[in-house]
Design a protein around this motif. Structure first.
Motif, PDB file in Angstrom:
ATOM      1  N   GLY A 298      -4.921 -17.749  -8.727  1.00  0.00           N
ATOM      2  CA  GLY A 298      -5.390 -16.423  -8.344  1.00  0.00           C
ATOM      3  C   GLY A 298      -4.279 -15.404  -8.433  1.00  0.00           C
ATOM      4  O   GLY A 298      -3.183 -15.704  -8.898  1.00  0.00           O
ATOM      5  N   VAL A 321      -9.192 -18.136  -7.053  1.00  0.00           N
ATOM      6  CA  VAL A 321      -9.039 -17.357  -5.820  1.00  0.00           C
ATOM      7  C   VAL A 321      -8.840 -15.897  -6.197  1.00  0.00           C
ATOM      8  O   VAL A 321      -7.911 -15.562  -6.932  1.00  0.00           O
ATOM      9  N   MET A 324      -6.926 -10.339  -1.730  1.00  0.00           N
ATOM     10  CA  MET A 324      -6.075  -9.159  -1.602  1.00  0.00           C
ATOM     11  C   MET A 324      -5.483  -9.143  -0.209  1.00  0.00           C
ATOM     12  O   MET A 324      -6.131  -9.577   0.755  1.00  0.00           O
ATOM     13  N   GLU A 326      -5.144  -6.833   1.716  1.00  0.00           N
ATOM     14  CA  GLU A 326      -5.929  -5.989   2.621  1.00  0.00           C
ATOM     15  C   GLU A 326      -7.026  -6.782   3.326  1.00  0.00           C
ATOM     16  O   GLU A 326      -7.608  -6.306   4.291  1.00  0.00           O
TER      17      GLU A 326
HETATM   18  C1  OOB Z   1      -3.516 -11.262  -4.129  1.00  0.00           C
HETATM   19  O1  OOB Z   1      -3.238 -10.218  -3.288  1.00  0.00           O
HETATM   20  P1  OOB Z   1      -2.508  -8.858  -3.674  1.00  0.00           P
HETATM   21  O2  OOB Z   1      -2.635  -7.988  -2.489  1.00  0.00           O
HETATM   22  O3  OOB Z   1      -1.157  -9.140  -4.230  1.00  0.00           O
HETATM   23  O4  OOB Z   1      -3.318  -8.232  -4.907  1.00  0.00           O
HETATM   24  C2  OOB Z   1      -4.692  -7.958  -4.825  1.00  0.00           C
HETATM   25  C3  OOB Z   1      -5.234  -7.575  -6.183  1.00  0.00           C
HETATM   26  C4  OOB Z   1      -6.738  -7.483  -6.246  1.00  0.00           C
HETATM   27  O5  OOB Z   1      -7.218  -6.261  -5.753  1.00  0.00           O
HETATM   28  C5  OOB Z   1      -6.962  -7.665  -7.734  1.00  0.00           C
HETATM   29  O6  OOB Z   1      -6.686  -6.467  -8.410  1.00  0.00           O
HETATM   30  C6  OOB Z   1      -5.924  -8.681  -8.127  1.00  0.00           C
HETATM   31  O7  OOB Z   1      -4.892  -8.572  -7.153  1.00  0.00           O
HETATM   32  N1  OOB Z   1      -6.412 -10.063  -8.109  1.00  0.00           N
HETATM   33  C7  OOB Z   1      -7.179 -10.638  -9.089  1.00  0.00           C
HETATM   34  C8  OOB Z   1      -7.390 -11.978  -8.695  1.00  0.00           C
HETATM   35  N2  OOB Z   1      -6.762 -12.175  -7.506  1.00  0.00           N
HETATM   36  C9  OOB Z   1      -6.184 -10.998  -7.173  1.00  0.00           C
HETATM   37  N3  OOB Z   1      -7.690 -10.128 -10.224  1.00  0.00           N
HETATM   38  C10 OOB Z   1      -8.430 -10.978 -10.987  1.00  0.00           C
HETATM   39  N4  OOB Z   1      -8.668 -12.263 -10.679  1.00  0.00           N
HETATM   40  C11 OOB Z   1      -8.178 -12.809  -9.554  1.00  0.00           C
HETATM   41  N5  OOB Z   1      -8.425 -14.105  -9.246  1.00  0.00           N
HETATM   42  O8  OOB Z   1      -3.278 -11.218  -5.320  1.00  0.00           O
HETATM   43  C12 OOB Z   1      -4.137 -12.453  -3.494  1.00  0.00           C
HETATM   44  C13 OOB Z   1      -4.305 -12.509  -2.122  1.00  0.00           C
HETATM   45  C14 OOB Z   1      -4.880 -13.625  -1.546  1.00  0.00           C
HETATM   46  C15 OOB Z   1      -5.287 -14.683  -2.344  1.00  0.00           C
HETATM   47  C16 OOB Z   1      -5.110 -14.625  -3.719  1.00  0.00           C
HETATM   48  C17 OOB Z   1      -4.545 -13.503  -4.305  1.00  0.00           C
END
Ligand code: OOB
Length: 529
Positions: A298, A321, A324, A326
């Protein structure tokens, strides 16, 4: 914070239980003090020891003046002391502000100033960088160092012999501040309460099948939301399982560690998963990965071709996964059919995660159509920390968070991420706010105007390209010169642009704003040409 009617419902539904992080560690160390909680190289820390170390460290931090409600910027790589520090701060009711090891003077200085932090806790040298040099940027916060402290306070000197007698924070209070990937000039901080975060941890642990026999390998930075709680290290502690820390995420470190520690679950961003897959595929007889049950991927979109390689190459299940910091986290479930696991980014944790998919005017799109994802729920924040003006744009009037992600929802409720409507670059899972980098570029004397956009990249998914209009009468800046300039300003390396395009003027939108859409199109044309 959540309006009272929502808070009441989340309590009635049993999501918010009143449990604090301190309660979590205490109950686990009471139940099984001798079980191993954390493995860091040669070091093995039991639940009982972890609890003891956290309490004694709480005493030392209190002695040097850290109090309930104080903010403390924590920048630690994946090492055992991380857990002492965060549980000590939780015990004190002080708020860790979770910086990443990649952050440098620009970010650390901002976090310390914006939160009025009383202390900055970091490491000595990690990946060739001396983190003690960040102390100047962190001032007036007191710098505490895990490892060789130099002129600063050594973390190891703060473990008292007796436990302090302190009041306890309550579960409805903010427990820590996480970082947002962001799309604005300055990074935003995310306040998470014990109640809301621990709900996501418990529910994630269940969805991901964690038990006392689980061994979770932390290869990504422990302070990131994915590694921390999806289900991450906290999920492993909740389940009474074991955490194995990888100091570095490369295959040469991770694969032998999986074999030696009988790791059952780990998490990666897509480029890292690809690196592991390629390494395993290239080995005639590699380390024994038979213990591995689940690879979570993820943080950025996983292509279905790479997704399809996971099970045959690693002999484990894939879990996508989409989360975010947030709040909202979506998972494919472990018993979902392959079609779902390979082609979707999962569905929300909670029955009370509300999902709205809307057009540019906030009108719902037809079922199955792509639109911007808005969300509200029992573990999604209602506002950033000290950011009233920004919050009016980042949240709807009725409290939905505007994720900036473009998704579609299938009939079965699973989400597919189609793109992004926010000015952010997702560089292999590392988020870069275009405006933040542009503001740094604008400080260069040869730069009149700057715009930073994503360029598609086969390995990282995206890289960054800086478009620059030179100042009249100046030689156009070169990429090495701009990179050096941003580096000297103390910007984290992952935010420094990979490419540069110099233009005479920027294309503008109907209202006269720089058109990133046209810049991206110009780049595509250049790449084809
Ligand atoms: C995780 O958290 P952050 O806060 O670093 O980034 C969130 C953003 C999302 O809004 C989206 O734009 C992107 O990262 N994202 C994905 C994704 N997982 C996150 N875009 C596409 N496919 C996915 N599987 O990145 C985060 C937090 C908790 C668990 C996993 C990832």
């Amino acid at each position: 914070m959540w309006p009272e009617e929502f808070a009441r419902r989340y309590r009635e539904q049993g999501y918010w239980t009143g449990q604090t992080f301190d309660d979590l560690l205490r109950s686990r160390s009471d139940a099984h003090p001798d079980r191993i909680a954390v493995v860091d190289g040669e070091r093995r820390v039991t639940y009982g020891e972890l609890r003891d170390r956290a309490l004694r460290l709480a005493g030392g931090l209190h002695r040097i003046g850290v109090r309930r409600g104080d903010r403390v910027v924590v920048q630690l790589p994946n090492r055992a002391e991380y857990f002492d520090v965060v549980f000590a701060l939780f015990r004190l009711g002080a708020l860790p502000v979770f910086a990443l090891p990649a952050h440098r003077a620009a970010e650390i200085g901002y976090f310390c100033a914006h939160t009025e932090a009383v202390a900055f806790i970091t490491t000595d040298v990690h990946e060739g960088f001396d983190h003690r040099t960040l102390a100047a940027a962190a001032a007036p916060a007191t710098t505490i160092v895990a490892g060789a402290p130099g002129i600063h306070i050594g973390l190891s000197t703060l473990y008292e012999s007796a436990y302090p007698d302190l009041g306890l924070p309550s579960a409805g209070e903010v427990a820590f501040l996480q970082l947002s990937g962001g799309s604005t000039g300055l990074p935003k901080l995310i306040p998470r309460t014990h109640d809301d975060y621990l709900y996501s941890v418990r529910a994630s642990a269940e969805i991901c099948g964690l038990t006392a026999d689980s061994v979770y390998l932390a290869a990504l930075p422990v302070a990131h939301n994915f590694t921390m709680s999806s289900p991450g290290v906290l999920g492993a502690l909740h389940a009474g399982g074991r955490i194995v820390l990888a100091r570095r995420p490369d295959p040469a470190t991770v694969l032998p560690l999986i074999a030696a520690e009988r790791v059952t679950i780990t998490a990666a961003v897509p480029p890292l998963a690809l690196l592991w897959l390629d390494a395993v595929a290239a080995m005639a007889s590699g380390p024994d990965l038979s213990s591995l049950e689940v690879l979570q991927v993820g943080g950025a979109k996983l292509g279905s071709t790479v997704a399809a390689r996971v099970a045959p190459t690693l002999g484990c299940r894939l879990q996508q996964v989409f989360g975010m910091a947030e709040g909202l986290v979506n998972y494919t479930r472990l018993d979902d059919p392959d079609e779902v696991v390979l082609h979707t980014q999962g569905r929300p944790i909670s029955p009370d995660d509300e999902i709205r998919i809307v057009d540019d005017e906030d009108r719902p799109v037809p079922p199955g159509a792509a639109g911007q994802l808005l969300t509200r729920g029992p573990y999604t924040i209602r506002g950033y920390y000290r950011a009233a003006a920004h919050n009016r744009e980042a949240f709807t009037a009725d409290g939905f968070y505007r994720t900036g992600d473009v998704v579609r929802r299938r009939d079965d409720g699973y989400l597919v991420v189609e793109g992004r409507a926010k000015d952010q670059i997702n560089r292999g899972g590392e988020k870069i706010a275009a405006e933040e980098v542009e503001n740094h570029l604008l400080t260069h004397p040869a730069v009149h105007d700057a715009a930073v956009v994503a360029v598609p990249d086969a390995y990282l998914g995206e890289r960054t390209c800086a478009f620059v209009v030179p100042r009249a009468g100046q030689d156009p800046p070169t990429l090495p010169a701009l990179r050096r300039h941003l580096h000297e300003r103390g910007l984290a390396a992952y935010k420094i642009p990979d490419r540069l395009q110099v233009l005479d003027a920027f294309p503008v939108t109907g209202v006269g704003k720089t058109s990133r859409r046209e810049l991206r199109a110009a780049l595509r044309a250049l790449q084809k040409g």
